[in-house]
Motif scaffolding. Structure first.
Motif, PDB file in Angstrom:
ATOM      1  N   GLN A  14       0.737  -1.198   0.206  1.00  0.00           N
ATOM      2  CA  GLN A  14       0.069  -0.037  -0.069  1.00  0.00           C
ATOM      3  C   GLN A  14       0.846   1.293  -0.021  1.00  0.00           C
ATOM      4  O   GLN A  14       0.646   2.187  -0.650  1.00  0.00           O
ATOM      5  CB  GLN A  14      -0.972   0.084   1.165  1.00  0.00           C
TER       6      GLN A  14
ATOM      7  N   GLY B 265       1.973   2.100  -3.402  1.00  0.00           N
ATOM      8  CA  GLY B 265       0.964   2.884  -4.348  1.00  0.00           C
ATOM      9  C   GLY B 265      -0.195   1.969  -4.791  1.00  0.00           C
ATOM     10  O   GLY B 265      -0.856   2.223  -5.298  1.00  0.00           O
ATOM     11  N   PHE B 266      -0.250   0.560  -4.313  1.00  0.00           N
ATOM     12  CA  PHE B 266      -1.116  -0.332  -4.346  1.00  0.00           C
ATOM     13  C   PHE B 266      -2.282  -0.139  -3.401  1.00  0.00           C
ATOM     14  O   PHE B 266      -2.153   0.386  -2.387  1.00  0.00           O
ATOM     15  CB  PHE B 266      -0.736  -1.681  -4.380  1.00  0.00           C
ATOM     16  N   SER B 267      -3.596  -0.436  -3.923  1.00  0.00           N
ATOM     17  CA  SER B 267      -4.783  -0.243  -3.367  1.00  0.00           C
ATOM     18  C   SER B 267      -4.790  -1.451  -2.186  1.00  0.00           C
ATOM     19  O   SER B 267      -4.090  -2.415  -2.429  1.00  0.00           O
ATOM     20  CB  SER B 267      -5.866  -0.100  -4.101  1.00  0.00           C
ATOM     21  N   LYS B 268      -5.689  -1.399  -1.215  1.00  0.00           N
ATOM     22  CA  LYS B 268      -5.927  -2.708  -0.591  1.00  0.00           C
ATOM     23  C   LYS B 268      -6.277  -3.796  -1.230  1.00  0.00           C
ATOM     24  O   LYS B 268      -5.596  -5.081  -1.003  1.00  0.00           O
ATOM     25  CB  LYS B 268      -6.831  -2.215   0.682  1.00  0.00           C
ATOM     26  N   ASP B 269      -7.175  -3.464  -2.104  1.00  0.00           N
ATOM     27  CA  ASP B 269      -7.649  -4.688  -2.857  1.00  0.00           C
ATOM     28  C   ASP B 269      -6.500  -5.108  -3.814  1.00  0.00           C
ATOM     29  O   ASP B 269      -6.366  -6.495  -4.077  1.00  0.00           O
ATOM     30  CB  ASP B 269      -8.827  -4.249  -3.954  1.00  0.00           C
ATOM     31  N   GLU B 270      -5.716  -4.270  -4.432  1.00  0.00           N
ATOM     32  CA  GLU B 270      -4.651  -4.989  -5.215  1.00  0.00           C
ATOM     33  C   GLU B 270      -3.546  -5.591  -4.360  1.00  0.00           C
ATOM     34  O   GLU B 270      -3.005  -6.678  -4.665  1.00  0.00           O
ATOM     35  CB  GLU B 270      -3.942  -3.844  -6.029  1.00  0.00           C
TER      36      GLU B 270
ATOM     37  N   LYS C  94       4.808   0.142  -8.672  1.00  0.00           N
ATOM     38  CA  LYS C  94       3.868   1.251  -8.889  1.00  0.00           C
ATOM     39  C   LYS C  94       5.000   2.437  -8.807  1.00  0.00           C
ATOM     40  O   LYS C  94       4.720   3.479  -9.155  1.00  0.00           O
ATOM     41  CB  LYS C  94       2.821   1.734  -8.116  1.00  0.00           C
TER      42      LYS C  94
END
Length: 113
Positions: free
Chosen positions: A55, A58-63, A106
Motif C-alpha cells: 500500500q 501505491g497499491f490499493s488494499k484490494d490490489e 508502482k
C-alpha cells in the motif's frame, strides 16, 4: 512430471459453469481466509508487513490483497504438487519480493545509500 507424480491423473474440472463458479468461490474463500488469518495472528509477521508495504508503494488494499492471493495460490499449487510440506522460508522470501512476479512496482524503488 516429477517422479512423485508419475501415474497421477490430473484433476478434471466440470464442464458445468455453475460448478466451476462454485469451485472458484470456494478457492477464493479459502485463500482469503489464509491471508486474513496470517495477518490477524501476525504469523508470519511478513504477511502484514508486505500488505502495508504494498500500500505504501501505491497499491490499493484490494490490489495488495490480490497480489498476496496470487502468491498464496502459487504456494498452494507447489504444496499439492510437491512434498506436501509448506516451505515457509520460500513463502516469506516471496512475500518480500512482491509485487514481483505478478506486477511491476508502482513507485520507483529507492536505492540503498
Amino acid at each position: 512430471m516429477t517422479e512423485q507424480n508419475k501415474g497421477v491423473t490430473p484433476p478434471v474440472f466440470s464442464k458445468d459453469p455453475k460448478e466451476d463458479a462454485y469451485l472458484k468461490t470456494r478457492l477464493q474463500t479459502a485463500i482469503t481466509s489464509v491471508i486474513n488469518q496470517q495477518m490477524a495472528s501476525d504469523d508470519p509477521p511478513e504477511a502484514t508487513v508486505t500488505f502495508e508495504r504494498l500500500q505504501e508503494e501505491g497499491f490499493s488494499k484490494d490490489e495488495a490483497f490480490g497480489l498476496m492471493s496470487q502468491l498464496v495460490s502459487m504456494e498452494a499449487a507447489e504444496l499439492f504438487a510437491g512434498t506436501g510440506n509448506i516451505d515457509m522460508a520460500r513463502y516469506i522470501a516471496a512475500l518480500e519480493t512482491l509485487p514481483a512476479p505478478f506486477a511491476k512496482p508502482k513507485k520507483p524503488q529507492e536505492e540503498d545509500e
